[in-house]
Motif scaffolding. Structure first.
Motif, PDB file in Angstrom:
ATOM      1  N   THR A   1       0.803  -1.228   0.000  1.00  0.00           N
ATOM      2  CA  THR A   1       0.000   0.000   0.000  1.00  0.00           C
ATOM      3  C   THR A   1       0.833   1.275   0.000  1.00  0.00           C
ATOM      4  N   LEU A   2       1.714   1.423   0.980  1.00  0.00           N
ATOM      5  CA  LEU A   2       2.416   2.689   1.156  1.00  0.00           C
ATOM      6  C   LEU A   2       3.399   2.971   0.023  1.00  0.00           C
ATOM      7  N   LEU A   3       4.227   1.991  -0.331  1.00  0.00           N
ATOM      8  CA  LEU A   3       5.225   2.208  -1.382  1.00  0.00           C
ATOM      9  C   LEU A   3       4.573   2.505  -2.736  1.00  0.00           C
ATOM     10  N   PRO A   4       3.572   1.706  -3.168  1.00  0.00           N
ATOM     11  CA  PRO A   4       2.887   2.069  -4.416  1.00  0.00           C
ATOM     12  C   PRO A   4       2.244   3.449  -4.359  1.00  0.00           C
ATOM     13  N   PHE A   5       1.658   3.797  -3.216  1.00  0.00           N
ATOM     14  CA  PHE A   5       1.023   5.104  -3.076  1.00  0.00           C
ATOM     15  C   PHE A   5       2.047   6.231  -3.214  1.00  0.00           C
ATOM     16  N   LEU A   6       3.219   6.054  -2.602  1.00  0.00           N
ATOM     17  CA  LEU A   6       4.274   7.059  -2.716  1.00  0.00           C
ATOM     18  C   LEU A   6       4.780   7.170  -4.152  1.00  0.00           C
ATOM     19  N   LEU A   7       4.921   6.028  -4.829  1.00  0.00           N
ATOM     20  CA  LEU A   7       5.368   6.047  -6.221  1.00  0.00           C
ATOM     21  C   LEU A   7       4.356   6.763  -7.114  1.00  0.00           C
ATOM     22  N   ILE A   8       3.080   6.541  -6.847  1.00  0.00           N
ATOM     23  CA  ILE A   8       2.031   7.224  -7.617  1.00  0.00           C
ATOM     24  C   ILE A   8       2.101   8.733  -7.382  1.00  0.00           C
ATOM     25  N   ILE A   9       2.301   9.149  -6.134  1.00  0.00           N
ATOM     26  CA  ILE A   9       2.410  10.575  -5.822  1.00  0.00           C
ATOM     27  C   ILE A   9       3.607  11.187  -6.552  1.00  0.00           C
ATOM     28  N   ILE A  10       4.750  10.484  -6.522  1.00  0.00           N
ATOM     29  CA  ILE A  10       5.959  10.999  -7.173  1.00  0.00           C
ATOM     30  C   ILE A  10       5.746  11.149  -8.677  1.00  0.00           C
ATOM     31  N   THR A  11       5.152  10.124  -9.306  1.00  0.00           N
ATOM     32  CA  THR A  11       4.925  10.206 -10.754  1.00  0.00           C
ATOM     33  C   THR A  11       3.990  11.354 -11.103  1.00  0.00           C
ATOM     34  N   TYR A  12       2.970  11.586 -10.279  1.00  0.00           N
ATOM     35  CA  TYR A  12       2.035  12.663 -10.586  1.00  0.00           C
ATOM     36  C   TYR A  12       2.615  14.044 -10.289  1.00  0.00           C
ATOM     37  N   VAL A  13       3.575  14.132  -9.386  1.00  0.00           N
ATOM     38  CA  VAL A  13       4.284  15.404  -9.196  1.00  0.00           C
ATOM     39  C   VAL A  13       5.020  15.778 -10.475  1.00  0.00           C
ATOM     40  N   TYR A  14       5.726  14.796 -11.066  1.00  0.00           N
ATOM     41  CA  TYR A  14       6.442  15.041 -12.327  1.00  0.00           C
ATOM     42  C   TYR A  14       5.460  15.323 -13.464  1.00  0.00           C
ATOM     43  N   ILE A  15       4.332  14.606 -13.459  1.00  0.00           N
ATOM     44  CA  ILE A  15       3.324  14.820 -14.508  1.00  0.00           C
ATOM     45  C   ILE A  15       2.759  16.242 -14.435  1.00  0.00           C
ATOM     46  N   PHE A  16       2.424  16.704 -13.226  1.00  0.00           N
ATOM     47  CA  PHE A  16       1.865  18.055 -13.074  1.00  0.00           C
ATOM     48  C   PHE A  16       2.900  19.124 -13.432  1.00  0.00           C
ATOM     49  N   ILE A  17       4.163  18.879 -13.073  1.00  0.00           N
ATOM     50  CA  ILE A  17       5.228  19.831 -13.440  1.00  0.00           C
ATOM     51  C   ILE A  17       5.322  19.947 -14.959  1.00  0.00           C
ATOM     52  N   THR A  18       5.262  18.790 -15.631  1.00  0.00           N
ATOM     53  CA  THR A  18       5.325  18.787 -17.095  1.00  0.00           C
ATOM     54  C   THR A  18       4.114  19.482 -17.708  1.00  0.00           C
ATOM     55  N   ILE A  19       2.932  19.248 -17.137  1.00  0.00           N
ATOM     56  CA  ILE A  19       1.708  19.873 -17.667  1.00  0.00           C
ATOM     57  C   ILE A  19       1.755  21.384 -17.500  1.00  0.00           C
ATOM     58  N   PHE A  20       2.224  21.866 -16.350  1.00  0.00           N
ATOM     59  CA  PHE A  20       2.281  23.307 -16.110  1.00  0.00           C
ATOM     60  C   PHE A  20       3.288  24.009 -17.021  1.00  0.00           C
ATOM     61  N   ARG A  21       4.251  23.252 -17.545  1.00  0.00           N
ATOM     62  CA  ARG A  21       5.243  23.838 -18.446  1.00  0.00           C
ATOM     63  C   ARG A  21       4.717  24.003 -19.870  1.00  0.00           C
ATOM     64  N   ILE A  22       3.573  23.377 -20.158  1.00  0.00           N
ATOM     65  CA  ILE A  22       2.976  23.514 -21.486  1.00  0.00           C
ATOM     66  C   ILE A  22       2.397  24.920 -21.627  1.00  0.00           C
ATOM     67  N   SER A  23       2.740  25.597 -22.691  1.00  0.00           N
ATOM     68  CA  SER A  23       2.380  27.010 -22.841  1.00  0.00           C
ATOM     69  C   SER A  23       0.892  27.233 -23.098  1.00  0.00           C
ATOM     70  N   SER A  24       0.287  26.428 -23.965  1.00  0.00           N
ATOM     71  CA  SER A  24      -1.114  26.638 -24.336  1.00  0.00           C
ATOM     72  C   SER A  24      -2.068  26.000 -23.335  1.00  0.00           C
ATOM     73  N   THR A  25      -3.200  26.679 -23.115  1.00  0.00           N
ATOM     74  CA  THR A  25      -4.216  26.151 -22.201  1.00  0.00           C
ATOM     75  C   THR A  25      -4.840  24.872 -22.747  1.00  0.00           C
ATOM     76  N   SER A  26      -5.122  24.855 -24.034  1.00  0.00           N
ATOM     77  CA  SER A  26      -5.710  23.656 -24.656  1.00  0.00           C
ATOM     78  C   SER A  26      -4.764  22.467 -24.572  1.00  0.00           C
ATOM     79  N   GLY A  27      -3.462  22.739 -24.704  1.00  0.00           N
ATOM     80  CA  GLY A  27      -2.474  21.661 -24.590  1.00  0.00           C
ATOM     81  C   GLY A  27      -2.433  21.081 -23.197  1.00  0.00           C
ATOM     82  N   ARG A  28      -2.513  21.965 -22.190  1.00  0.00           N
ATOM     83  CA  ARG A  28      -2.535  21.495 -20.802  1.00  0.00           C
ATOM     84  C   ARG A  28      -3.780  20.658 -20.522  1.00  0.00           C
ATOM     85  N   GLN A  29      -4.932  21.133 -21.011  1.00  0.00           N
ATOM     86  CA  GLN A  29      -6.182  20.407 -20.788  1.00  0.00           C
ATOM     87  C   GLN A  29      -6.169  19.050 -21.481  1.00  0.00           C
TER      88      GLN A  29
END
Length: 286
Positions: free
Chosen positions: A174-202
């Protein structure tokens, strides 16, 4: 709800197995997530319905342990599969140029076999320990299935080792998979916020939003149940929260993944049309 859950998840498995549009790694893992949902709800719901209809029911000792094992395996497999799916989304969004080469067929099967293999072996350890306990007192389980905590309350043996085993196993399951999911989504959100266009982010966020909703619902209810001491909240609340990830989550998962997914929606339409053509053809031939 039980009948609908089985139909929905079987349909997902059939679509992933037959549709050429759903051959990507995300749908590969989604098919096995549907299988784990079927095992989870089938191991609990029929007996639960019997308990509700009769106002109580009985289950053999071996049947209770079998239900406990199938429940544990399906829950653990779902944790590992959700982690594999989050890693797949991470590669698709954060490493798009290397996605095809990194998420190879070999890696898919390694993640899949690891998910099911670890689930079967880790829960077997707990099952062996529970099987060695003595049950010489009350035989009434104050729950609608053979869950871990109410099962231990019926034992007249020292349950310290079993309790420690559950705490230790909760880390890789439970805990290790949950932490891995959190880490991957931190990187995913960072990548999404770097996208310049709003439509691209959505558009990029929409590819992982369904998975994020499923993870939040599933892990949210599980953490409340197993991270808060069993005696720390009422049995009624415990049962209600258990219903969320045992009955409601498998029922909603196919809907969540299909709601905004045009590939699944079009595959369903094509599949139903093909079934209708086969039915008409057979009728004319007769």
């Amino acid at each position: 709800m039980y009948s609908m859950t089985i139909c929905e998840n079987v349909l997902i498995i059939l679509l992933v197995s037959t549709s050429q549009r759903l051959q990507s790694p995300m749908y590969f893992f989604l098919g096995h997530l549907a299988l784990s949902d079927i095992i989870l709800v089938t191991s609990i719901a029929p007996k639960m319905l019997d308990v509700i209809i009769r106002g109580g029911s009985t289950i053999p000792y071996v049947g209770c342990l079998a239900q406990f094992y199938l429940y544990g395996v399906s829950v653990s497999a779902e944790c590992f599969l959700l982690t594999a799916m989050s890693y797949d989304r991470y590669l698709a969004i954060c490493r798009p140029l290397h996605y095809v080469s990194m998420m190879s067929v070999k890696l898919r099967y390694i993640l899949l076999i690891s998910s099911w293999g670890l689930s079967l072996m880790l829960i077997l350890i707990t099952l062996v320990l529970v099987f060695g306990l003595d049950f010489c007192g009350s035989n009434v389980i104050n729950h609608f299935f053979c869950d871990f905590a109410p099962l231990l309350e019926l034992s007249c043996s020292d349950t310290t080792i079993v309790s420690i085993d559950i705490i230790v196993l909760s880390v890789p399951i439970t805990l290790l998979p949950f932490l891995l999911i959190i880490i991957t989504y931190v990187y995913i959100f960072i990548t999404i916020f770097r996208i310049s266009s709003t439509s691209g982010r959505q558009k990029t966020f929409s590819t992982c939003s369904s998975h994020l909703v499923v993870v939040s619902t599933y892990y949210g209810s599980m953490l409340i149940i197993y991270m808060v001491p069993y005696r720390g909240h009422s049995l009624t609340v415990n049962k209600f929260i258990s219903l969320v990830y045992i009955v409601l989550t498998p029922f909603l998962n196919p809907m969540i993944y299909s709601l905004k997914n045009k590939e699944i929606q079009s595959s369903v339409i094509i599949y139903l049309k093909d079934c209708n053509k086969k039915t008409v053809f057979n009728g004319r031939r007769k």
